[in-house]
Structures are given as structure tokens and as C-alpha cells.
Design a protein around this motif. Sequence first.
Motif, PDB file in Angstrom:
ATOM      1  N   GLY A 122      10.609  57.579 -15.252  1.00 51.44           N
ATOM      2  CA  GLY A 122      11.679  57.677 -14.262  1.00 51.44           C
ATOM      3  C   GLY A 122      12.179  59.103 -14.120  1.00 51.44           C
ATOM      4  N   ASP A 123      12.226  59.818 -15.232  1.00 49.85           N
ATOM      5  CA  ASP A 123      12.653  61.220 -15.191  1.00 49.85           C
ATOM      6  C   ASP A 123      11.727  62.009 -14.269  1.00 49.85           C
ATOM      7  N   ILE A 124      10.435  61.841 -14.463  1.00 46.60           N
ATOM      8  CA  ILE A 124       9.454  62.630 -13.721  1.00 46.60           C
ATOM      9  C   ILE A 124       9.377  62.177 -12.253  1.00 46.60           C
TER      10      ILE A 124
ATOM     11  N   PHE B 138      15.561  52.606 -10.420  1.00 45.98           N
ATOM     12  CA  PHE B 138      16.245  52.235 -11.656  1.00 45.98           C
ATOM     13  C   PHE B 138      15.439  52.801 -12.814  1.00 45.98           C
ATOM     14  N   ARG B 139      15.950  53.869 -13.397  1.00 46.81           N
ATOM     15  CA  ARG B 139      15.298  54.498 -14.535  1.00 46.81           C
ATOM     16  C   ARG B 139      15.983  53.998 -15.809  1.00 46.81           C
ATOM     17  N   GLU B 140      15.200  53.438 -16.746  1.00 42.64           N
ATOM     18  CA  GLU B 140      15.771  53.040 -18.044  1.00 42.64           C
ATOM     19  C   GLU B 140      16.242  54.320 -18.733  1.00 42.64           C
TER      20      GLU B 140
ATOM     21  N   THR C 262      11.509  60.645 -10.365  1.00 45.86           N
ATOM     22  CA  THR C 262      12.671  60.893  -9.501  1.00 45.86           C
ATOM     23  C   THR C 262      12.780  62.368  -9.122  1.00 45.86           C
ATOM     24  N   ASP C 263      12.317  63.266  -9.978  1.00 42.46           N
ATOM     25  CA  ASP C 263      12.268  64.668  -9.547  1.00 42.46           C
ATOM     26  C   ASP C 263      11.257  64.814  -8.413  1.00 42.46           C
ATOM     27  N   GLU C 264      10.134  64.147  -8.547  1.00 41.28           N
ATOM     28  CA  GLU C 264       9.143  64.207  -7.470  1.00 41.28           C
ATOM     29  C   GLU C 264       9.740  63.622  -6.179  1.00 41.28           C
TER      30      GLU C 264
ATOM     31  N   LEU D  73      20.647  54.843 -11.836  1.00 43.42           N
ATOM     32  CA  LEU D  73      20.340  54.541 -10.430  1.00 43.42           C
ATOM     33  C   LEU D  73      20.210  55.842  -9.650  1.00 43.42           C
ATOM     34  N   ARG D  74      19.057  56.043  -9.050  1.00 45.07           N
ATOM     35  CA  ARG D  74      18.847  57.253  -8.262  1.00 45.07           C
ATOM     36  C   ARG D  74      18.377  56.881  -6.857  1.00 45.07           C
ATOM     37  N   PRO D  75      19.298  56.857  -5.909  1.00 44.71           N
ATOM     38  CA  PRO D  75      18.906  56.542  -4.530  1.00 44.71           C
ATOM     39  C   PRO D  75      18.209  57.738  -3.889  1.00 44.71           C
TER      40      PRO D  75
HETATM   41 MN    MN Z   1      15.233  64.967 -15.100  1.00 42.98          MN
END
Ligand code: MN
Length: 357
Positions: free
Chosen positions: A247-249, A133-135, A251-253, A105-107
Motif C-alpha cells: 500500500g505504501d508503494i 485501504f492500506r493496512e 499509493t505513491d504511484e 484510507l487514501r482516496p
Molecule cells: Mn509512503
Amino acid sequence: MKAKIVLLPGDGIGPEVTSQAVRVLDAVAKKFGHTFLFDSKRIGGIAIDETGDPLPQDTIDACKASDAILLGAVGGPKWDDPNAKTRPEAGLLRIRKELGLFANLRPIVTFDELLDSSPLKREIIEGTDILFFRELTGGLYFGPSGTEELADGQQRAYSTAVYTTKEVERIVRMAALAARKRKGKLTMVDKANVLEASRLWRRVTAKMMKDEFSDLEYEVVLVDSMAMHLLSRPKSFDVVVTSNMFGDILTDEASMLPGSLGMLPSASLGSDGPGLYEPIHGSAPDIAGKGIANPLATILAAAMLLRHSLQLDAEAADIEAAVKKVLAAGYRTADLAPKGSSTLGTIAITDKVLELL
Ligand code: MN
Ligand code: IPM
């Protein structure tokens, strides 16, 4: 209440920021009459240096026996040799897998006080409140991979994105339930025009939305297009669910919307057992040991820990309110302040959080 919290400070600025989050947790324990027992364990580069393994067995055992885990960061140039036997990041991937932490979970919430620290225009980002919500335990990160030697002397390397129906269902369900408690909108991001695994995500999610979550607004966005929409209409998103790599990419953006990576916490959860909480930022080796790292993301991760693993909502809200007050009062760490203005170090800004708690 009494809770066992395992600390995994890790590398770079990890130890500096986790120790400040512990000060805040201690203060909350005192204020609300709880007992938090801390046990510090090794992960990442420091674990490789001391044991040869980025995730020693005693770290896994302690995590499994805990109520929650607070992690700093792993990695650094010292362990970056692409030919090395193991890497700090392998420890992080393994702890996620060992504990079954399939949901990250990344708010992404903008702080009014920091709108001008974002490189993006105020009118675009103001009011952004997205929960990603990133798997976290499947897809490209964990599918079959390898490197082969070809007869002509070349190498051939591959990584494979693999998902099962159940893996998609459990993360989509968690995300949809969260959307129901928020603004009632779920966005699923995939690349179904090209990838087979994405087409499974598309089918499974569509069926669930029809059968279980027809009360929610449902939107599907292709990942390349999402990279654009995140910057053009961030306010239109509520809950976003997607695969591990996307999700990794994304959420950094998305972390650029609130202005600094230094403010963003995350939680990794399974269906039961302890959750793992960490700042989104990395180990920042360039500023490690200088006492200037921003501890607020880790302090906010500690708030998420209280809320999601210990069900201490009032305590979590208390920490979040104190952080907001610190920003409102104009205190800034170096990453948040315009060049040349005065800033507080890691310990000094935590002192302010403690004062305003
Ligand atoms: Mn990352
Ligand atoms: C993250 C990090 C990790 C990931 C790395 C350090 C393995 O980038 O948590 O987003 O790719 O998941």
C-alpha cells in the motif's frame, strides 16, 4: 459541537501547511457554530531535537485524549544519518501503533481542473476515483527485524512480513463496507504466488467475500501486475485493499494519477478512538520555509477529519467544494502550475479557499 483536535505539525513544510488547515477549520467552526480546541504537540525530527524522542509521551497522551489528530509531515535530511539512534519516521510508526490505526484510507481522485498537470494522458486518468485501504500496523513494517554480525565480517539484516487472520479480516471488512457504499467493487492486491503472508490474505479475503460480501464484485491482482494496471486502467478500480508495504508503494504511484502529491489527503483509522489525518506528501525540506508549499492536501485532510472523526459531513463537503472552486477559478500553487505561469503561495491560496468557503 465541541471537539479537541491535536495538531502535530512536525518537520519541513509540516508547520506551514497545518497552520493553513487550522485557518480553514476555524472558519468552518465559525460558519457552522462549532468549537474546535487545538493543542499543538511535537513529533518527528523537531521532537528528537527538543526531547531526544520522536514521539514524546505527552504527545501520545494528548492524542489519546483527543477527538482527532491533524499531522503535517515528519523527517528531513538533518535526521537522515542511517547510524542515528532514532529517526523521525519512528515517531509516525509508533503513533499509528499506539492508537491502533490499522486502516489507512487514501482516496485517489482526479480533479477535472488539474487533468493536464498529470504526466499521464487525459483519456486514461479522467474519471479516476479509487479509495485505497492500506493496512497500517502490521506486515513488513512491524514484523521481527534485525541485523546480525557474521563471522566473516559481513552483516545480515532481515525484516519479516507477518499477518494474522484477524488483522486481515478487520481491514478487509472496512474496505468491503466502503465498497458497498461506493461502486460495489473490491480489489485485493497481494503476492500470493510467492509470499506465505499473501496466501493468508488471499484465503481470508476469499472466504469473507463469499460469506459476508457476495453482493460485491471481487477481483484479486498481484502487486507487480497492479503497478501496471494502475497506469493502464485506473478507472476500473473502486476500492483497493492491500498490506502495509504494498500500500505504501502503490499509493505513491497512484498519486501521480491526479497530477500532484500536493492534492492528496489521507486518514488513518482504528476500530474506535481518534483518527489521524495527514497529507500524503512528505516534509519537502527543499521548499520548507519559502511560503510556496501547497496546503490543499492538508486542508482536504482536515475535511476528512470532519467527516470521519466528527461526523460533520456538510462541513467536510463545504471545504472540498471550496477547494474545487479555487482550482476552477484558475488559482494554482507552484507544484500545480505549468512552469513560468503565475502562482499563489501557501497563505494566499488558503485566503482564496476562505473566500470561497
Ligand atoms: Mn509512503
Ligand atoms: C507514508 C510514509 C511513511 C510510511 C514513512 C514516512 C514512515 O512513506 O506514510 O506513506 O512508509 O508509512
